[in-house]
Design an enzyme around this catalytic site. Structure first.
Site, short mmCIF file in Angstrom:
data_model
loop_
_atom_site.label_atom_id
_atom_site.label_comp_id
_atom_site.label_asym_id
_atom_site.label_seq_id
_atom_site.Cartn_x
_atom_site.Cartn_y
_atom_site.Cartn_z
N TYR A 14 73.35 75.77 51.72
CA TYR A 14 73.84 74.36 51.93
C TYR A 14 75.39 74.07 52.10
O TYR A 14 75.71 73.04 52.49
CB TYR A 14 73.72 73.86 50.31
CG TYR A 14 72.24 73.63 49.84
CD1 TYR A 14 71.29 72.89 50.47
CD2 TYR A 14 71.96 74.72 48.95
CE1 TYR A 14 70.00 73.11 49.82
CE2 TYR A 14 70.67 74.69 48.34
CZ TYR A 14 69.56 73.87 48.91
OH TYR A 14 68.43 73.82 48.57
N HIS A 19 75.31 67.03 53.17
CA HIS A 19 75.28 66.64 51.76
C HIS A 19 76.48 67.33 51.04
O HIS A 19 76.68 67.08 49.95
CB HIS A 19 73.72 67.00 50.96
CG HIS A 19 73.20 66.09 50.10
ND1 HIS A 19 74.04 64.67 49.74
CD2 HIS A 19 72.58 66.11 49.19
CE1 HIS A 19 73.08 64.09 49.07
NE2 HIS A 19 72.23 64.83 48.38
N TYR A 65 72.87 71.57 40.91
CA TYR A 65 72.44 70.75 42.06
C TYR A 65 72.86 69.19 42.06
O TYR A 65 73.25 68.52 41.08
CB TYR A 65 70.80 70.82 42.57
CG TYR A 65 70.52 72.23 43.09
CD1 TYR A 65 70.62 72.50 44.10
CD2 TYR A 65 70.24 73.18 42.19
CE1 TYR A 65 70.64 73.83 44.72
CE2 TYR A 65 70.01 74.52 42.29
CZ TYR A 65 70.26 74.61 43.80
OH TYR A 65 69.88 76.11 44.24
N ASN A 67 71.98 66.34 41.89
CA ASN A 67 71.03 65.19 41.03
C ASN A 67 71.46 65.64 39.56
O ASN A 67 71.22 64.42 38.86
CB ASN A 67 69.63 65.08 41.27
CG ASN A 67 68.74 66.35 40.81
OD1 ASN A 67 69.53 67.37 40.85
ND2 ASN A 67 67.72 66.27 40.82
N ASN A 113 71.83 60.33 45.04
CA ASN A 113 71.62 60.93 43.74
C ASN A 113 72.64 61.63 42.84
O ASN A 113 72.59 61.40 41.57
CB ASN A 113 70.31 62.26 43.63
CG ASN A 113 68.91 61.53 44.15
OD1 ASN A 113 68.62 60.58 43.76
ND2 ASN A 113 68.25 61.99 44.91
#
Length: 185
Positions: A14, A19, A65, A67, A113
């Site tokens: 990631y 994001h 993560y 969220n 989120n």
């Protein structure tokens, strides 16, 4: 004392995704202060600390993560007794064109989120530095879009935006938030 949070997802896969623009930005700011991150399991985050102009700054990258980002934020906020007005969250925003930056205090989460998670534990009266990553094209889903890497031109545009944030970050320390807002726009 300030708490600055860069939002993103942990893991190399990631690292340079849309994001994770919050992680990319906060790493650049931390480098500017010659500090570095270390893992603090009790806070579920990587943390860096520095003092500038007599003011302590705590930088965090949640290791949960996206969220579940609120879990890290509430633990650090509580431990250091930091008020929401002294909290700054740097995050991606699909409602802004790539490389556009907006600063605001309070407000909704726009379906993000990470912000939803933070709002759930501290409310929404904190500061946000929103970095535009643009919207998905050709019926691509939002989740796929934000979890994909930037194209080279997008990455260059985003890095220019992050440079504006980094070079003007001192205005936050001076509590010149309106000037910061205008200089990064």
């Amino acid at each position: 004392m300030l708490l600055v949070i860069g939002l993103g997802n942990p893991g190399k896969e990631y690292q340079y995704t849309r994001h994770n623009v919050g992680f990319i930005a906060i790493e650049k700011i931390v480098n500017q202060y010659n500090s570095s991150f270390s893992t603090k399991k009790k806070f579920n985050c990587e943390i860096a600390e520095t003092i500038s102009d007599g003011q302590k700054i705590i930088f965090i990258k949640p290791t949960t993560y996206m969220n579940l980002s609120g879990k890290s934020v509430i633990s650090v906020k509580t431990y250091y007794n930091i008020y929401p007005a002294k909290i700054f969250v740097i995050h991606d925003d699909i409602d802004l064109e790539t490389g556009r930056i907006k600063f605001k205090t309070g407000g909704g989460n726009g379906g993000h989120n990470g912000l939803k998670s933070i709002d759930g534990v501290i409310g929404n009266n904190y500061n946000r530095i929103r970095i535009g990553v643009g919207r998905p094209q050709n019926n691509q889903g939002v989740a796929d879009y934000v979890l994909n890497h930037f194209s080279k031109p997008e990455y260059e545009t985003v890095m220019q935006a992050i440079d504006r944030i980094t070079s003007n970050f001192g205005l936050i320390l001076e509590n010149k938030l309106e000037e910061f807002k205008n200089k990064i726009a």
